[in-house]
Write an enzyme that holds these catalytic residues in place. Structure first.
Site, mmCIF file in Angstrom:
data_model
loop_
_atom_site.group_PDB
_atom_site.id
_atom_site.type_symbol
_atom_site.label_atom_id
_atom_site.label_comp_id
_atom_site.label_asym_id
_atom_site.label_seq_id
_atom_site.Cartn_x
_atom_site.Cartn_y
_atom_site.Cartn_z
ATOM 1 C CB SER A 139 -0.675 0.044 1.258
ATOM 2 O OG SER A 139 -1.647 1.131 1.497
ATOM 3 C CE1 TYR A 151 -4.558 -2.011 5.395
ATOM 4 C CE2 TYR A 151 -3.935 0.104 4.620
ATOM 5 C CZ TYR A 151 -4.284 -1.175 4.502
ATOM 6 O OH TYR A 151 -4.288 -1.446 3.244
HETATM 7 N N1 LIG Z 1 -8.940 -0.320 -0.892
HETATM 8 C C1 LIG Z 1 -7.813 0.280 -0.818
HETATM 9 O O1 LIG Z 1 -7.881 1.658 -0.856
HETATM 10 C C2 LIG Z 1 -6.419 -0.221 -0.646
HETATM 11 C C3 LIG Z 1 -5.267 0.418 -0.573
HETATM 12 C C4 LIG Z 1 -4.104 -0.188 -0.661
HETATM 13 C C5 LIG Z 1 -3.991 -1.476 -0.323
HETATM 14 N N2 LIG Z 1 -5.140 -2.213 -0.283
HETATM 15 C C6 LIG Z 1 -4.931 -3.611 -0.061
HETATM 16 O O2 LIG Z 1 -5.587 -4.321 -0.916
HETATM 17 C C7 LIG Z 1 -5.874 -5.656 -0.592
HETATM 18 C C8 LIG Z 1 -7.334 -5.945 -1.045
HETATM 19 O O3 LIG Z 1 -8.146 -5.168 -0.440
HETATM 20 P P1 LIG Z 1 -9.466 -4.503 -1.137
HETATM 21 O O4 LIG Z 1 -9.505 -3.015 -1.300
HETATM 22 O O5 LIG Z 1 -9.735 -5.379 -2.415
HETATM 23 O O6 LIG Z 1 -10.610 -4.980 0.041
HETATM 24 P P2 LIG Z 1 -11.698 -5.985 -0.209
HETATM 25 O O7 LIG Z 1 -12.538 -5.787 -1.179
HETATM 26 O O8 LIG Z 1 -12.466 -5.983 1.050
HETATM 27 O O9 LIG Z 1 -10.933 -7.523 -0.321
HETATM 28 C C9 LIG Z 1 -10.053 -7.901 0.892
HETATM 29 C C10 LIG Z 1 -10.037 -9.411 0.552
HETATM 30 O O10 LIG Z 1 -9.327 -9.968 1.526
HETATM 31 C C11 LIG Z 1 -9.896 -11.315 1.891
HETATM 32 N N3 LIG Z 1 -9.547 -11.404 3.124
HETATM 33 C C12 LIG Z 1 -9.731 -10.784 4.298
HETATM 34 N N4 LIG Z 1 -9.139 -11.426 5.484
HETATM 35 C C13 LIG Z 1 -8.940 -12.741 4.993
HETATM 36 C C14 LIG Z 1 -8.418 -13.854 5.584
HETATM 37 N N5 LIG Z 1 -8.167 -13.887 7.051
HETATM 38 N N6 LIG Z 1 -8.302 -15.196 4.882
HETATM 39 C C15 LIG Z 1 -8.548 -15.067 3.538
HETATM 40 N N7 LIG Z 1 -8.765 -13.810 2.859
HETATM 41 C C16 LIG Z 1 -9.081 -12.830 3.693
HETATM 42 C C17 LIG Z 1 -11.476 -10.953 1.642
HETATM 43 O O11 LIG Z 1 -12.207 -12.029 1.573
HETATM 44 P P3 LIG Z 1 -12.865 -12.767 2.629
HETATM 45 O O12 LIG Z 1 -13.925 -11.874 3.639
HETATM 46 O O13 LIG Z 1 -14.194 -13.662 1.835
HETATM 47 O O14 LIG Z 1 -12.022 -13.838 3.413
HETATM 48 C C18 LIG Z 1 -11.453 -10.135 0.360
HETATM 49 O O15 LIG Z 1 -11.447 -11.046 -0.567
HETATM 50 C C19 LIG Z 1 -5.858 -5.641 1.036
HETATM 51 O O16 LIG Z 1 -4.243 -6.428 1.251
HETATM 52 C C20 LIG Z 1 -5.742 -4.270 1.223
HETATM 53 O O17 LIG Z 1 -5.040 -4.035 2.231
HETATM 54 C C21 LIG Z 1 -6.374 -1.613 -0.509
#
Ligand SMILES: NC(=O)c1ccc[n+]([C@@H]2O[C@H](COP(=O)([O-])OP(=O)(O)OC[C@H]3O[C@@H](n4cnc5c(N)ncnc54)[C@H](OP(=O)(O)O)[C@@H]3O)[C@@H](O)[C@H]2O)c1
Length: 230
Positions: A139, A151
């Site tokens: 991130s 985080y």
């Molecule tokens: N959105 C942003 O602004 C942003 C920015 C920078 C980085 N990120 C990173 O991008 C990544 C994906 O996030 P996103 O933005 O796409 O959010 P999201 O739509 O909420 O997706 C998060 C994913 O992680 C899975 N997950 C969470 N806990 C888990 C566990 N214990 N075991 C297996 N799967 C798990 C969730 O699936 P289940 O709940 O079905 O397990 C979901 O598929 C994350 O690492 C986040 O920190 C996001």
């Protein structure tokens, strides 16, 4: 499409960046291993992407080592290979060291840091076999400290893990890429966000990294929406 198409495993595939990347990878001819905890959402996505022969839904809580090893075993039994692994599962917490609660923190640290490390460990040998590609979702919060953000600290750990893995894999042919998004409009946030990237924007960055020739390792892609503050 054939039975020898490369296989691409994504953790956190049920939503957001992971699901968008799965769709782009399917379009590019990859067979998919879709991992997360939400069985229903994974199943729907696997059906959309062609069903078991093209996209396999594998329930996996990344904080559990036995579930990660079972995920990789299932993937190898089904597709015979792993060419790309995207350790993407993760979530956030409200900023402020007096906010959120300790159990949420524990779960976040275990998912974002320990879970990513377990994914690297579980897929290491399979990636060496194919001289494959490992990607981690870091991130922008893993490049700069954010006020009161544990985080952010977890993502600093992911930044370090990407470089640590890259050096550990030197000489194996495996490439390592850190994908470092700014704000992306996904269920990561409780409410929709504006002036943000779309999950597709991040998926295209992933596809760019893996589409490079074997001698080119794109180590980091920091990608923000235009004019993001911070
Ligand atoms: N959105 C942003 O602004 C942003 C920015 C920078 C980085 N990120 C990173 O991008 C990544 C994906 O996030 P996103 O933005 O796409 O959010 P999201 O739509 O909420 O997706 C998060 C994913 O992680 C899975 N997950 C969470 N806990 C888990 C566990 N214990 N075991 C297996 N799967 C798990 C969730 O699936 P289940 O709940 O079905 O397990 C979901 O598929 C994350 O690492 C986040 O920190 C996001």
């Amino acid at each position: 499409m054939s039975d020898s198409d490369p296989a691409f495993l994504i953790t956190g595939a049920s939503s957001g960046i992971g699901a968008a990347t799965a769709r782009h990878a399917a379009d590019a001819g990859y067979r998919l291993v879709l991992a997360a905890r939400s069985v229903d959402r994974l199943g729907k996505l696997a059906d959309e992407l062609g069903g078991d022969q093209r996209a396999l839904a594998v329930p996996c809580d990344v904080t559990q080592w036995d579930q990660q090893t079972a995920m990789v075993q299932t993937a190898l039994e089904h597709f015979g290979r792993l060419d790309v692994v995207f350790a993407n599962a993760g979530f956030g917490a409200p900023r402020g060291f007096l906010n959120s609660d300790p159990e949420h923190w524990r779960s976040m640290v275990l998912t974002n840091v320990y879970g990513a490390a377990l994914t690297i460990r579980a897929t290491f040998e399979a990636l060496k076999e194919t001289r494959g590609h490992l990607l981690l979702t870091g991130s922008v919060a893993g490049r700069r400290a954010l006020p009161g953000s544990l985080y952010s600290a977890t993502k600093w750990a992911v930044t370090a893990m990407g470089e640590a893995a890259r050096q550990d894999l030197n000489g194996t042919g495996v490439r390592v890429t850190l994908i470092e998004p700014g704000m992306v409009d996904t269920p990561f946030f409780d409410n929709p966000v504006s002036n943000a990237l779309e999950p597709d924007d991040v998926a295209r960055a992933v596809m760019y990294a893996i589409a490079q020739p074997a001698h080119v390792d794109v180590n980091e892609i920091l990608i923000r929406p235009t004019a993001q503050e911070g």
